[in-house]
Design an enzyme around this catalytic site. Structure first.
Site, short mmCIF file in Angstrom:
data_model
loop_
_atom_site.label_atom_id
_atom_site.label_comp_id
_atom_site.label_asym_id
_atom_site.label_seq_id
_atom_site.Cartn_x
_atom_site.Cartn_y
_atom_site.Cartn_z
N ASP A 1 0.84 -1.20 0.00
CA ASP A 1 0.00 0.00 0.00
C ASP A 1 0.87 1.25 0.00
O ASP A 1 1.98 1.25 0.54
CB ASP A 1 -0.91 -0.02 1.24
CG ASP A 1 -2.10 0.91 1.08
OD1 ASP A 1 -2.36 1.38 -0.05
OD2 ASP A 1 -2.78 1.17 2.09
N LEU B 1 11.46 -20.36 -4.28
CA LEU B 1 10.53 -19.43 -3.63
C LEU B 1 9.15 -19.55 -4.28
O LEU B 1 9.03 -19.51 -5.50
CB LEU B 1 11.05 -17.98 -3.80
CG LEU B 1 10.10 -16.85 -3.42
CD1 LEU B 1 9.77 -16.85 -1.94
CD2 LEU B 1 10.70 -15.49 -3.80
N HIS C 1 2.57 3.36 -9.14
CA HIS C 1 2.38 1.94 -9.44
C HIS C 1 3.57 1.39 -10.22
O HIS C 1 3.98 0.24 -10.00
CB HIS C 1 1.08 1.74 -10.23
CG HIS C 1 -0.14 2.10 -9.44
ND1 HIS C 1 -0.32 1.71 -8.13
CD2 HIS C 1 -1.24 2.84 -9.75
CE1 HIS C 1 -1.48 2.17 -7.67
NE2 HIS C 1 -2.05 2.87 -8.64
N ARG D 1 2.13 -4.87 6.22
CA ARG D 1 1.36 -3.89 5.45
C ARG D 1 2.14 -2.58 5.44
O ARG D 1 2.46 -2.04 6.50
CB ARG D 1 -0.03 -3.65 6.03
CG ARG D 1 -0.78 -2.61 5.16
CD ARG D 1 -2.19 -2.39 5.57
NE ARG D 1 -2.83 -1.49 4.61
CZ ARG D 1 -4.10 -1.54 4.26
NH1 ARG D 1 -4.87 -2.45 4.77
NH2 ARG D 1 -4.59 -0.68 3.40
N GLU E 1 -12.09 -5.08 -4.21
CA GLU E 1 -12.66 -3.73 -4.04
C GLU E 1 -11.98 -2.69 -4.95
O GLU E 1 -12.51 -1.61 -5.18
CB GLU E 1 -12.54 -3.27 -2.58
CG GLU E 1 -13.44 -4.02 -1.60
CD GLU E 1 -12.97 -5.41 -1.26
OE1 GLU E 1 -11.74 -5.65 -1.29
OE2 GLU E 1 -13.82 -6.29 -0.99
N SER F 1 -7.23 -5.92 -4.94
CA SER F 1 -8.33 -6.51 -4.17
C SER F 1 -9.62 -6.46 -4.99
O SER F 1 -9.73 -5.70 -5.95
CB SER F 1 -8.51 -5.76 -2.85
OG SER F 1 -9.18 -4.54 -3.08
C1 IPE Z 1 -1.34 0.09 -3.49
O1 IPE Z 1 -1.13 1.47 -3.48
C2 IPE Z 1 -1.39 -0.48 -4.89
C3 IPE Z 1 -2.65 -1.12 -5.30
C4 IPE Z 1 -3.74 -1.26 -4.59
C5 IPE Z 1 -2.67 -1.65 -6.65
P1 IPE Z 1 -2.36 2.48 -3.50
O2 IPE Z 1 -2.71 2.75 -4.92
O3 IPE Z 1 -3.48 1.96 -2.64
O4 IPE Z 1 -1.70 3.75 -2.85
P2 IPE Z 1 -2.40 4.83 -1.89
O5 IPE Z 1 -3.01 4.09 -0.75
O6 IPE Z 1 -3.40 5.57 -2.71
O7 IPE Z 1 -1.25 5.70 -1.46
MG MG Z 2 -4.10 2.34 -0.69
#
Ligand code: IPE
Ligand code: MG
Length: 231
Positions: free
Chosen positions: A2, A113, A19, A170, A49, A47
């Site tokens: 995250d 792995l 990303h 996390r 979601e 996820s």
């Molecule tokens: C995690 O980073 C990556 C994915 C869920 C693909 P986020 O995109 O949730 O980053 P924040 O939480 O907005 O900083």
């Molecule tokens: Mg996030």
């Protein structure tokens, strides 16, 4: 994993840049786990979601997923990494499903792995899916529900091939599970770090392991019961 978006926003970059850097962090962490002798690494990439995000961001994530699968498979084979993808994969476009399938095949004989990517995954989905599978394969349990116990259900979960996780990490500062492996995390040590995922690498992993070494895993027992002399 995250914090990709916030990592980028802080640098006045589009979230998508976060990303892209997130994928580089995956590469670093996979390599580091392989070197350290970690046998199972499971990454929550997308996820169930996350479909709620803006369309452009979702399609960039899908594109990155495809590019990475295409580009990195040979590297995974070289590193002895076996790749599996768990989640409701039917929702992905056919090309992505094909790439997942072939990456799994190409790495199937590797043993160093076990890398699992959870994609369109949800812990509750996993449990419901396992229940459906139990009912399909053992309908006689309906007449004798008492016979349904953890050992009946667990083999139907999507991570049945792996032991339950020792350590959950996390990044990004939130302190929640967010529907990750809800069944399997029952006894897992939970580690939360404010570091954003793109900043996570070998030394951050070492810090998490160091914290883990200090934990006492009692599985419901008392501290005294854990020392061999008092068992
Ligand atoms: C995690 O980073 C990556 C994915 C869920 C693909 P986020 O995109 O949730 O980053 P924040 O939480 O907005 O900083
Ligand atoms: Mg996030």
């Amino acid at each position: 994993m995250d914090g990709n978006g916030r990592w980028a926003t802080r640098r006045f970059l589009p979230r998508t840049a976060g990303h892209v850097r997130g994928v580089q962090a995956v590469r670093k962490v996979v390599e580091s786990c392989g070197r350290r002798g970690v046998e199972f690494l499971t990454l929550f990439a997308f996820s169930s979601e996350n479909w709620r995000r803006p369309k452009d961001e979702v399609s960039l994530l899908m594109k990155l997923f495809m590019q990475t699968l295409e580009k990195e498979v040979d590297q995974l084979v070289e590193q002895g990494v076996r790749l599996r993808v768990v989640g409701d994969l039917a929702a992905f476009e056919p090309r992505l499903q094909g790439l997942i399938h072939s990456a799994q095949e190409k790495t199937a004989h590797n043993t160093r792995l076990n890398l699992t990517i959870a994609a369109n995954y949800g812990g509750r989905w996993d449990i419901l899916n396992a229940m459906r599978s139990v009912l399909r394969t053992q309908p006689e349990l309906l007449r004798d529900p008492e016979k349904l116990d953890e050992t009946v259900l667990a083999p139907h979960l999507s991570m049945a091939f792996a032991p339950e996780p020792d350590l959950f990490i996390r990044t990004g500062g939130e302190q929640r599970i967010s529907n990750f492996l809800v069944w399997q995390l029952a006894y897992t040590e939970l580690y939360f770090t404010p570091d954003y995922w793109p900043d996570f690498g070998d030394s951050q992993l070492e810090a998490a392991f160091e914290w883990y070494r200090g934990r006492e895993r009692r599985f419901g027992r008392t501290s005294d019961q854990l020392t061999p002399a008092s068992n």
